[in-house]
Design an enzyme around this catalytic site. Structure first.
Site, PDB file in Angstrom:
ATOM      1  N   LYS A 109      -1.807 -33.746 -15.980  1.00 26.84           N
ATOM      2  CA  LYS A 109      -2.317 -32.700 -16.887  1.00 26.84           C
ATOM      3  C   LYS A 109      -2.195 -33.100 -18.355  1.00 26.84           C
ATOM      4  CE  LYS A 109       1.557 -30.984 -18.782  1.00 26.84           C
ATOM      5  NZ  LYS A 109       1.842 -30.731 -20.189  1.00 26.84           N
ATOM      6  N   ARG A 156      20.082 -38.583 -28.378  1.00 23.89           N
ATOM      7  CA  ARG A 156      20.119 -39.959 -28.861  1.00 23.89           C
ATOM      8  C   ARG A 156      20.384 -39.968 -30.371  1.00 23.89           C
ATOM      9  NH1 ARG A 156      15.418 -42.160 -30.362  1.00 23.89           N
ATOM     10  NH2 ARG A 156      15.375 -44.418 -30.637  1.00 23.89           N
ATOM     11  N   GLY A 180       6.481 -27.222 -14.688  1.00 23.52           N
ATOM     12  CA  GLY A 180       5.595 -26.059 -14.694  1.00 23.52           C
ATOM     13  C   GLY A 180       5.043 -25.826 -16.079  1.00 23.52           C
ATOM     14  N   ASN A 207      -0.179 -32.895 -26.636  1.00 24.43           N
ATOM     15  CA  ASN A 207      -1.276 -33.679 -26.065  1.00 24.43           C
ATOM     16  C   ASN A 207      -2.631 -33.122 -26.492  1.00 24.43           C
ATOM     17  OD1 ASN A 207       0.006 -35.760 -24.183  1.00 24.43           O
ATOM     18  ND2 ASN A 207       1.096 -33.893 -23.637  1.00 24.43           N
ATOM     19  N   THR A 265      -1.728 -26.238 -20.979  1.00 24.59           N
ATOM     20  CA  THR A 265      -1.777 -27.335 -21.948  1.00 24.59           C
ATOM     21  C   THR A 265      -3.190 -27.585 -22.455  1.00 24.59           C
ATOM     22  OG1 THR A 265      -0.252 -28.267 -20.322  1.00 24.59           O
ATOM     23  CG2 THR A 265      -0.465 -29.434 -22.334  1.00 24.59           C
ATOM     24  N   TRP A 275      12.298 -29.807 -25.347  1.00 21.22           N
ATOM     25  CA  TRP A 275      12.435 -29.274 -23.983  1.00 21.22           C
ATOM     26  C   TRP A 275      13.884 -29.359 -23.503  1.00 21.22           C
ATOM     27  CZ3 TRP A 275      11.324 -25.645 -21.175  1.00 21.22           C
ATOM     28  CH2 TRP A 275      11.207 -25.670 -19.791  1.00 21.22           C
ATOM     29  N   GLU A 288       3.065 -37.361 -24.134  1.00 21.42           N
ATOM     30  CA  GLU A 288       3.210 -38.237 -22.963  1.00 21.42           C
ATOM     31  C   GLU A 288       1.875 -38.751 -22.424  1.00 21.42           C
ATOM     32  OE1 GLU A 288       5.775 -39.593 -21.805  1.00 21.42           O
ATOM     33  OE2 GLU A 288       7.493 -38.262 -21.547  1.00 21.42           O
ATOM     34  N   VAL A 321       6.882 -36.459 -28.735  1.00 18.45           N
ATOM     35  CA  VAL A 321       6.194 -37.299 -27.763  1.00 18.45           C
ATOM     36  C   VAL A 321       4.943 -36.601 -27.208  1.00 18.45           C
ATOM     37  CG1 VAL A 321       7.644 -36.502 -25.821  1.00 18.45           C
ATOM     38  CG2 VAL A 321       6.565 -38.739 -25.705  1.00 18.45           C
ATOM     39  N   LYS A 378       7.634 -35.547 -17.945  1.00 20.36           N
ATOM     40  CA  LYS A 378       6.328 -35.608 -17.288  1.00 20.36           C
ATOM     41  C   LYS A 378       5.642 -36.919 -17.620  1.00 20.36           C
ATOM     42  CE  LYS A 378       5.925 -30.589 -17.459  1.00 20.36           C
ATOM     43  NZ  LYS A 378       5.405 -29.407 -18.179  1.00 20.36           N
TER      44      LYS A 378
HETATM   45  N1  LIG Z   1       8.171 -29.757 -25.289  1.00 26.41           N
HETATM   46  C1  LIG Z   1       7.807 -29.092 -24.201  1.00 26.41           C
HETATM   47  O1  LIG Z   1       7.375 -27.942 -24.309  1.00 26.41           O
HETATM   48  C2  LIG Z   1       7.937 -29.721 -22.848  1.00 26.41           C
HETATM   49  C3  LIG Z   1       8.174 -31.073 -22.680  1.00 26.41           C
HETATM   50  N2  LIG Z   1       8.277 -31.598 -21.428  1.00 26.41           N
HETATM   51  C4  LIG Z   1       8.562 -33.019 -21.227  1.00 26.41           C
HETATM   52  O2  LIG Z   1       9.894 -33.290 -21.627  1.00 26.41           O
HETATM   53  C5  LIG Z   1      10.002 -34.660 -22.047  1.00 26.41           C
HETATM   54  C6  LIG Z   1      10.690 -34.703 -23.394  1.00 26.41           C
HETATM   55  O3  LIG Z   1       9.860 -34.009 -24.312  1.00 26.41           O
HETATM   56  P1  LIG Z   1      10.422 -33.140 -25.522  1.00 26.41           P
HETATM   57  O4  LIG Z   1      11.756 -32.591 -25.205  1.00 26.41           O
HETATM   58  O5  LIG Z   1       9.349 -32.208 -25.894  1.00 26.41           O
HETATM   59  O6  LIG Z   1      10.637 -34.245 -26.663  1.00 26.41           O
HETATM   60  P2  LIG Z   1      10.341 -34.110 -28.217  1.00 26.41           P
HETATM   61  O7  LIG Z   1       8.950 -34.563 -28.481  1.00 26.41           O
HETATM   62  O8  LIG Z   1      10.744 -32.784 -28.732  1.00 26.41           O
HETATM   63  O9  LIG Z   1      11.355 -35.169 -28.823  1.00 26.41           O
HETATM   64  C7  LIG Z   1      11.237 -36.559 -28.614  1.00 26.41           C
HETATM   65  C8  LIG Z   1      12.353 -36.989 -27.691  1.00 26.41           C
HETATM   66  O10 LIG Z   1      12.195 -38.359 -27.409  1.00 26.41           O
HETATM   67  C9  LIG Z   1      13.466 -38.982 -27.481  1.00 26.41           C
HETATM   68  N3  LIG Z   1      13.306 -40.413 -27.693  1.00 26.41           N
HETATM   69  C10 LIG Z   1      12.552 -41.042 -28.617  1.00 26.41           C
HETATM   70  N4  LIG Z   1      12.712 -42.371 -28.508  1.00 26.41           N
HETATM   71  C11 LIG Z   1      13.590 -42.573 -27.480  1.00 26.41           C
HETATM   72  C12 LIG Z   1      14.165 -43.727 -26.881  1.00 26.41           C
HETATM   73  N5  LIG Z   1      13.894 -44.940 -27.314  1.00 26.41           N
HETATM   74  N6  LIG Z   1      15.023 -43.545 -25.839  1.00 26.41           N
HETATM   75  C13 LIG Z   1      15.315 -42.321 -25.382  1.00 26.41           C
HETATM   76  N7  LIG Z   1      14.807 -41.179 -25.923  1.00 26.41           N
HETATM   77  C14 LIG Z   1      13.958 -41.336 -26.958  1.00 26.41           C
HETATM   78  C15 LIG Z   1      14.126 -38.273 -28.636  1.00 26.41           C
HETATM   79  O11 LIG Z   1      15.500 -38.488 -28.617  1.00 26.41           O
HETATM   80  C16 LIG Z   1      13.750 -36.829 -28.320  1.00 26.41           C
HETATM   81  O12 LIG Z   1      14.628 -36.293 -27.380  1.00 26.41           O
HETATM   82  C17 LIG Z   1       8.573 -35.223 -22.034  1.00 26.41           C
HETATM   83  O13 LIG Z   1       8.377 -35.950 -20.864  1.00 26.41           O
HETATM   84  C18 LIG Z   1       7.700 -33.968 -22.028  1.00 26.41           C
HETATM   85  O14 LIG Z   1       6.452 -34.184 -21.396  1.00 26.41           O
HETATM   86  C19 LIG Z   1       8.153 -30.835 -20.319  1.00 26.41           C
HETATM   87  C20 LIG Z   1       7.928 -29.493 -20.421  1.00 26.41           C
HETATM   88  C21 LIG Z   1       7.783 -28.831 -21.689  1.00 26.41           C
HETATM   89  O1  LIG Z   2       4.416 -29.836 -20.772  1.00 27.22           O
HETATM   90  C1  LIG Z   2       4.283 -28.973 -21.611  1.00 27.22           C
HETATM   91  C2  LIG Z   2       4.129 -27.549 -21.263  1.00 27.22           C
HETATM   92  O2  LIG Z   2       4.300 -27.310 -19.907  1.00 27.22           O
HETATM   93  C3  LIG Z   2       4.249 -29.337 -23.049  1.00 27.22           C
HETATM   94  O3  LIG Z   2       3.020 -29.902 -23.335  1.00 27.22           O
HETATM   95  P1  LIG Z   2       2.886 -30.964 -24.505  1.00 27.22           P
HETATM   96  O4  LIG Z   2       3.800 -32.107 -24.176  1.00 27.22           O
HETATM   97  O5  LIG Z   2       1.438 -31.345 -24.528  1.00 27.22           O
HETATM   98  O6  LIG Z   2       3.297 -30.282 -25.770  1.00 27.22           O
END
Ligand SMILES: NC(=O)C1=CN([C@@H]2O[C@H](COP(=O)(O)OP(=O)(O)OC[C@H]3O[C@@H](n4cnc5c(N)ncnc54)[C@H](O)[C@@H]3O)[C@@H](O)[C@H]2O)C=CC1
Ligand SMILES: O=C(CO)COP(=O)(O)O
Length: 325
Positions: A183, A30, A128, A248, A240, A11, A273, A271, A100
């Site tokens: 969610k 990181r 969103g 998730n 989701t 993200w 979440e 991750v 999130k």
């Molecule tokens: N992937 C998506 O489509 C979306 C994700 N999000 C939210 O964004 C946030 C990040 O998710 P993603 O970018 O998908 O991550 P990801 O699942 O692609 O990658 C894992 C992330 O966790 C970090 N990480 C792992 N251990 C860590 C530590 N000890 N300290 C700091 N960072 C650490 C990694 O550096 C990496 O950036 C979450 O809260 C997720 O719910 C929100 C909207 C969409």
């Molecule tokens: O938040 C998300 C889409 O809005 C991504 O969902 P997941 O973290 O379950 O992949």
């Protein structure tokens, strides 16, 4: 307005891709291998493979570089946000929370954590229905930007919005956050329904009754019902709960197929979440007297306290009641 993104997961990388259309954008990761692969090949091979990234994204692993940015997009996993913000150099004018979850140790929503870690910054929530790979591919997406001061949100929107990245403003910061956190837990439950072959009626029932749980919890936390029914709540819930693109949902599907949470979580670099939100959300709901039976079921499944049959039996034998929230 110079943008810095904190977190080089899927993200964070997709958001950097959007922000880079308006000027050079810093992307802090990181992992050295993330920054190295972006610098060498213009691709985040670890977390967002297959997406050619803009030349205007400048990767770094040095948090100190963020001091040159006016606004930070915070995209670390929820449980790590406080530590990363505390290690960052000072605070920018604007802090946009894009993760999130709920901090497990404190039970705080992330805007509360951010205000403690970064007093003085204007804290906003960007949330969103936004699968990272779709945003990175430029597919049409709409999301909520919640901030207490509209003029500050408007300035950020002007910098980030694009025709295919539509940002709606709100002043309900808590509401925008509750939707995204809850969610994820409900998506695990929908994955269980899929993995166990319980059918599409069951999934629709779960989305609707899950939304009732989200609404009860949100209202107790001062959120507005209209926010929960918007992009950051119901919109994201529907996305989701409908697709194995969700980590998730996929985790829940594995549970529904009879696998153990520990096995499904082991060695994963991405991750899910909801697995971290479920126990703290249940704890908060019980402390506040908010009924969240689906959330409790997911928490028990993840902790191995009950199997799918047991939690299903429990949900289906609840007393029949009026539908109202
Ligand atoms: N992937 C998506 O489509 C979306 C994700 N999000 C939210 O964004 C946030 C990040 O998710 P993603 O970018 O998908 O991550 P990801 O699942 O692609 O990658 C894992 C992330 O966790 C970090 N990480 C792992 N251990 C860590 C530590 N000890 N300290 C700091 N960072 C650490 C990694 O550096 C990496 O950036 C979450 O809260 C997720 O719910 C929100 C909207 C969409
Ligand atoms: O938040 C998300 C889409 O809005 C991504 O969902 P997941 O973290 O379950 O992949």
């Amino acid at each position: 307005m110079k943008i810095g993104v904190i977190g080089g997961g899927a993200w964070g990388t997709a958001l950097a891709q959007v922000a880079s259309q308006g000027g050079e954008t810093l992307l802090w990761s990181r992992e050295l291998e993330v920054a190295a692969s972006i610098a060498a090949t213009r691709e985040n091979t670890l977390f967002l493979p297959g997406v050619p990234l803009s030349e205007a994204i400048r990767p770094t692993t040095d948090l100190a570089d963020l001091s040159e940015c006016d606004a930070w997009l915070v995209v670390t996993p929820a449980q790590h946000m406080r530590r990363v913000l505390e290690a960052a150099p000072g605070c920018p004018g604007a802090l946009l929370l894009c993760s999130k979850g709920i901090e497990e140790a404190s039970g705080q929503l992330l805007h509360q954590v951010a205000r403690e870690a970064c007093p003085g910054a204007s804290v906003m929530v960007l949330s969103g229905p936004t699968f990272a790979h779709e945003v990175a591919a430029g597919l049409p997406t709409a999301l909520t930007l919640a901030a207490e001061i509209e003029a500050e949100a408007e300035a950020v929107r002007t910098r980030l919005a694009r025709p295919a990245f539509r940002i709606y403003l709100s002043d309900d910061v808590a509401g925008a956050e509750v939707g995204g956190a809850v969610k994820n837990v409900l998506a695990i439950a929908c994955g269980v329904v899929e993995g166990r072959g319980l059918g599409q009626n069951a999934r629709a029932a779960l989305i609707a009754r899950g939304f009732a749980e989200m609404t009860r919890f949100g209202l107790a936390r001062g959120a507005r019902a209209e926010t929960l029914a918007g992009l950051s709540g119901l919109g994201d819930l529907v996305l989701t709960c409908s697709s194995t693109s969700s980590r998730n949902f996929s985790l829940g599907k594995g549970l529904g197929e009879g696998r153990q949470a520990a096995e499904l979580m082991a060695d994963r670099r991405t991750v899910a979440e909801g697995a971290f939100t479920a126990p703290v959300l249940r704890r908060l709901a019980e402390a506040e007297g908010v009924e969240m039976p689906i959330v409790a079921a997911v928490d028990d499944l993840l902790a191995g306290r009950a199997d799918v049959d047991a939690v299903l039996g429990r949900l289906l034998s609840r007393p029949l009641r009026p539908e109202r929230t």
